[in-house]
Enzyme design. Structure first.
Site, short mmCIF file in Angstrom:
data_model
loop_
_atom_site.label_atom_id
_atom_site.label_comp_id
_atom_site.label_asym_id
_atom_site.label_seq_id
_atom_site.Cartn_x
_atom_site.Cartn_y
_atom_site.Cartn_z
N GLY A 28 0.84 -1.20 0.00
CA GLY A 28 0.00 0.00 0.00
C GLY A 28 0.86 1.24 0.00
O GLY A 28 1.96 1.26 0.56
N ARG A 282 -3.00 -2.66 -7.11
CA ARG A 282 -3.76 -3.53 -6.23
C ARG A 282 -5.04 -3.88 -6.98
O ARG A 282 -5.51 -3.10 -7.82
CB ARG A 282 -4.18 -2.75 -4.97
N LEU A 385 1.16 6.20 -6.49
CA LEU A 385 2.61 6.25 -6.30
C LEU A 385 3.34 5.42 -7.34
O LEU A 385 4.51 5.68 -7.65
CB LEU A 385 2.97 5.75 -4.89
N LYS A 388 4.89 7.41 -10.04
CA LYS A 388 6.08 8.15 -9.62
C LYS A 388 7.28 7.20 -9.50
O LYS A 388 8.40 7.53 -9.87
CB LYS A 388 5.82 8.84 -8.27
N ASP A 507 -21.30 45.31 23.06
CA ASP A 507 -21.96 45.08 21.77
C ASP A 507 -23.12 44.11 22.05
O ASP A 507 -23.17 43.48 23.12
CB ASP A 507 -20.92 44.47 20.81
C1 GDG Z 1 -3.52 4.78 -1.44
C2 GDG Z 1 -4.33 5.60 -2.44
C3 GDG Z 1 -2.31 6.98 -2.85
C4 GDG Z 1 2.10 -2.38 -5.17
N1 GDG Z 1 2.22 -3.64 -5.59
C5 GDG Z 1 3.36 -4.13 -5.09
C6 GDG Z 1 3.96 -3.14 -4.34
N2 GDG Z 1 3.16 -2.07 -4.39
C7 GDG Z 1 3.42 -0.78 -3.76
C8 GDG Z 1 3.82 0.25 -4.80
C9 GDG Z 1 3.33 1.53 -4.18
C10 GDG Z 1 2.12 1.08 -3.39
O1 GDG Z 1 2.23 -0.31 -3.17
C11 GDG Z 1 0.81 1.35 -4.11
O2 GDG Z 1 0.53 2.69 -3.98
P1 GDG Z 1 -0.57 3.46 -4.83
O3 GDG Z 1 -0.41 4.90 -4.56
O4 GDG Z 1 -0.36 3.17 -6.25
O5 GDG Z 1 -2.00 2.91 -4.38
P2 GDG Z 1 -2.85 2.51 -3.01
O6 GDG Z 1 -2.29 1.34 -2.35
O7 GDG Z 1 -4.25 2.39 -3.45
O8 GDG Z 1 -2.71 3.75 -2.01
C12 GDG Z 1 -3.41 6.17 -3.50
C13 GDG Z 1 -1.64 6.21 -1.75
O9 GDG Z 1 -2.57 5.68 -0.82
C14 GDG Z 1 -0.64 7.08 -1.00
O10 GDG Z 1 -1.24 8.14 -0.39
O11 GDG Z 1 -1.35 7.30 -3.83
O12 GDG Z 1 -4.14 6.98 -4.38
O13 GDG Z 1 -5.35 4.81 -3.04
O14 GDG Z 1 4.27 2.08 -3.33
O15 GDG Z 1 5.18 0.20 -4.96
N3 GDG Z 1 5.13 -3.31 -3.72
C15 GDG Z 1 5.74 -4.51 -3.85
N4 GDG Z 1 5.19 -5.51 -4.55
C16 GDG Z 1 4.01 -5.39 -5.19
O16 GDG Z 1 3.52 -6.32 -5.81
N5 GDG Z 1 6.90 -4.71 -3.25
#
Ligand code: GDG
Length: 752
Positions: A28, A282, A385, A388, A507
């Site tokens: 996440g 996810r 993320l 990025k 007042d």
């Molecule tokens: C929420 C908001 C917001 C994913 N798959 C694997 C893996 N990941 C890591 C990624 C990234 C993170 O998980 C996913 O982050 P996202 O931002 O794309 O999405 P959400 O989990 O929905 O997060 C979102 C975030 O919070 C931050 O505020 O950006 O909009 O929904 O870091 O690298 N990491 C590994 N294996 C995987 O298969 N090791």
């Protein structure tokens, strides 16, 4: 400084194996980001950050001994403080209200949203449980940082129990527009907003989310804001934008990472002859995986020259397995992948390589590094993320990012190919453009984006948020220091008691009574009249009521012997037991020029109305739509400034009112009428809005002056609200309970 990070989940999941606990890293965005910040603080030589992460450990444990065991281990090895929730509670809270109500609605899926009162009650209960748990460990200097949509009520609950600790709240998902937010039952809307506004600082990923939040606060709670600063009844809350960054070096610098190297080699051996499109998310219907697959399907139909040259690596990371829509989404993905592979694939080519699993970090980086295109098409995403991380991982700066405009990240990654995820055509053409983009162009664009991501990384994000949280706390303390405390109250009482002549300038609206929907409703009650009479009975007291109201209303409401009244902000004065007098002959001809304009605004803004007084006119909009009227009030002010340029009037904007009146008079000039007599050895002035500032400004240094509300003022002290004013006035004088003030006998009791 010790920071308490509070989130629904701890950054790990606990698994029990043969009576032993194992800890597994959680996936996440929020966890990855905050873990990076904490790591950076560990290695920083300047600041020693102590922290405790509070949240659910991902396991249900009933046995008390086992709970204690886990608590000890989590705290000593992971700085974590687990909160235990039963399966039943977790089901209604997490799978229920969080993921069947808030998540779909805030991601603009109202037709997936479930409105279930039981789940709401459970959501409230869990927020209260978190509050209780935090109360067990919180210390006076701790800063609390609450994360995400699972805990929107928590900031308010915490501040009630522990007002001194700074509490910040960050929302990781979008904050929706008012039209979407209002779909929640009214009671939930109000409580959720009050929960967030309970924090000292509320942070959002993008400017739009912040604006949507502020708009909801205005429309639902009625609090206006000034540049994101909301002044509630007793505190300041700031709402601002903090786009979350990533741990840039972690994704950019992996030359010594053997795991990455190994994965890259594997990649080169099997996929070197293909152009690779990466899709990783996810499992979530908000991520737009279906649209992505459909677009890829049409792309393959349309651009046959890419057959056998292209592979879509589709990684779907399991999540929220218990929620129905997720299972449905998974089924749809499985079917679509099967159909596309069946339709276009051959013995020597599979167009989609599909994996439904969590990847180790090394594999994730290798994928980022080896994929020519990252195709990220969420229908809504707070930030995203992955986009990025992909850019950061491109050490040779090549690669093309196709990114949805519905992801918060698109605001910062403008050099990417930005698409609308609902428009299949845009995705198809973006794929074509990406595959054909010259290498130099890729490098040029990615260089710009990398520099930006390097600058505003996750450490900067957390620093900015925490610094602002501390500074809001300091601003609040400055106001608190001006609050009339017990010591000053005692001094005031002593001064009052020993004084021979006392002048008390009060007042009315907002100071002695709350604001009512319309002016004629704010009639003084018996309690206020009793207090005033108690003062008026003592000949040492000179009571002056200074108001912006018309003389007739004031005269009717305060038909009390010995009271002095000032009407229309100082234009008309009624000295005790005398008739009204006007300080100087004034011209009121200008009113006929202004009235038609005000009538136009009454027509434009339903619920607004005109109050015409002798030498002033007011346009009230308290009962009107808060947003429309606040905009129209600004508009009216502008128009009035032009229209009255050559008339001797002044225009003022007060509390939900725009007022036009003759110049040269204000509460200050009126107050001087008494102050200049130089016969008072105790002066007290109390008022709640900027028209009272004219009075505060001219008071001698020895006078006690009090501004009602949390705002900057010339007054020496502040009180929160009219209730505290009444209490103060009551405490200073012995109040006689007089049931019928119209009774003439009472007048006779008052010494003349
Ligand atoms: C929420 C908001 C917001 C994913 N798959 C694997 C893996 N990941 C890591 C990624 C990234 C993170 O998980 C996913 O982050 P996202 O931002 O794309 O999405 P959400 O989990 O929905 O997060 C979102 C975030 O919070 C931050 O505020 O950006 O909009 O929904 O870091 O690298 N990491 C590994 N294996 C995987 O298969 N090791």
């Amino acid at each position: 400084m010790r920071m308490l990070i509070v989130s629904n989940r701890l950054p790990f999941t606990v698994i029990e194996k043969e009576g032993m606990f194992e800890f597994k890293e959680s996936v996440g965005g929020m966890v990855s980001g905050l873990s990076a910040y904490i790591d950076s603080m560990k290695t920083s030589s300047f600041i020693e950050l102590k922290y405790i992460w509070i949240g659910w450990p991902g396991i249900t444990i009933e046995d008390i001994k086992q709970k204690e065991q886990l608590k000890l281990k989590a705290l000593s090895d992971f700085h974590a403080y687990p909160i235990f929730l039963s399966e039943e509670i977790m089901d209604k809270f997490y799978h229920g209200f969080c993921n069947k109500t808030i998540w779909p609605l805030f991601h603009y899926f109202p037709f997936y949203t479930v409105y279930d009162e039981d789940s709401w009650k459970c959501y409230k209960h869990v927020n209260e449980m978190f509050c209780e748990a935090i109360m067990e460990i919180i210390k006076p200097d701790d800063i609390v940082w609450v994360h995400d949509y699972h805990l929107m009520l928590l900031p308010g609950l915490l501040k009630k129990r522990s007002p001194e600790n700074p509490v910040g709240f960050f929302l990781h998902i979008p904050f929706p527009s008012f039209e979407i937010f209002r779909m929640l039952p009214k009671k939930w809307q109000k409580e959720l907003l009050e929960g967030i506004v309970g924090a000292d600082l509320a942070g959002f990923h993008t400017h739009e989310y912040t604006q949507y939040f502020l708009r909801c606060v205005l429309r639902i709670l009625g609090h206006e804001h000034n540049m994101g600063k909301i002044i509630t009844k007793n505190k300041i809350v700031r709402a601002d934008t903090y786009p979350m960054g990533i741990d840039f070096p972690k994704f950019n610098n992996h030359t010594n990472n053997m795991q990455v190297q190994k994965e890259e080699d594997k990649f080169d051996r099997t996929l070197a002859n293909y152009r690779i499109i990466l899709s990783i998310d996810r499992l979530d219907y908000t991520k737009g995986i279906i649209n992505r697959l459909r677009s890829y399907e049409i792309f393959l139909e349309r651009y046959k020259q890419w057959h056998k040259k292209l592979i879509l690596l589709l990684i779907v990371v399991p999540s929220r397995i218990g929620v129905e829509h997720y299972q449905q989404n998974k089924k749809e993905i499985d079917e679509l992948v099967g159909r596309i592979n069946g339709k276009f694939g051959s013995i020597d080519w599979t167009p989609i390589s599909y994996q439904y699993k969590f990847l180790p970090f090394g594999s994730l980086i290798a994928l980022y590094k080896r994929s020519d295109i990252a195709l990220i098409t969420p229908l809504r995403d707070g930030m995203n993320l992955v986009s990025k991380e992909y850019i950061a991982a491109r050490t040779d700066k090549t690669g093309v990012l196709i990114l949805s405009e519905m992801a918060g990240a698109s605001k910062e990654l403008g050099e990417a190919i930005i698409i609308n995820p609902n428009n299949t055509e845009e995705i198809i053409e973006a794929l074509k453009e990406a595959l054909e983009m010259p290498r130099e162009e890729q490098i040029r664009k990615n260089h710009i984006m990398q520099e930006r991501l390097k600058c505003y990384d996750v450490v900067k994000w957390a620093h900015d948020f925490l610094n602002d949280l501390i500074s809001v706390g300091e601003e609040q303390k400055r106001f608190d220091a001006k609050l009339l405390n017990r010591k000053v109250k005692e001094e005031m009482k002593v001064d009052f008691n020993k004084a021979r002549r006392r002048l008390i300038l009060l007042d009315y609206d907002g100071t002695l009574v709350p604001f009512a929907p319309s002016p004629e409703m704010a009639v003084p009650n018996q309690d206020i009249l009793n207090i005033l009479i108690s003062y008026l009975k003592d000949m040492r007291n000179e009571i002056v009521l200074l108001s912006g109201r018309d003389k007739d209303t004031l005269g009717r409401w305060f038909e009390l012997p010995n009271i002095n009244i000032v009407a229309e902000h100082g234009i008309l004065i009624k000295e005790k037991n005398c008739d009204w007098s006007i300080a100087k002959q004034l011209n009121d001809q200008w009113k006929t020029r202004i009235l038609p304009l005000l009538r136009l605004y009454v027509d434009r803004v339903p619920g607004s109305f005109i109050e015409e007084k002798g030498f002033s006119i007011a346009w009230h909009y308290r009962k009107a739509d808060p947003e429309q009227s606040s905009q129209q009030a600004k508009d009216l002010m502008d128009t009035l400034v032009n229209l009255t340029a050559n008339i001797d009037v002044q225009i003022m904007q007060g509390n939900k009112v725009v007022e036009i009146r003759n110049t040269g008079f204000n509460k200050g000039t009126a107050g001087m009428h008494w102050i200049s007599k130089n016969e008072y050895d105790f002066i007290l002035a109390i008022g709640d809005d900027f028209t009272d500032e004219d009075l505060f400004r001219i008071l001698p240094d020895t006078a006690y002056s009090i501004r009602v509300g949390i705002t900057q003022s010339y007054a020496r002290f502040n009180l929160h609200n009219y209730v505290e004013v009444i209490e103060l006035l009551r405490q200073m004088v012995e109040v006689n309970v007089i049931s019928d003030i119209i009774n003439k006998e009472i007048y006779n009791e008052i010494p003349s």
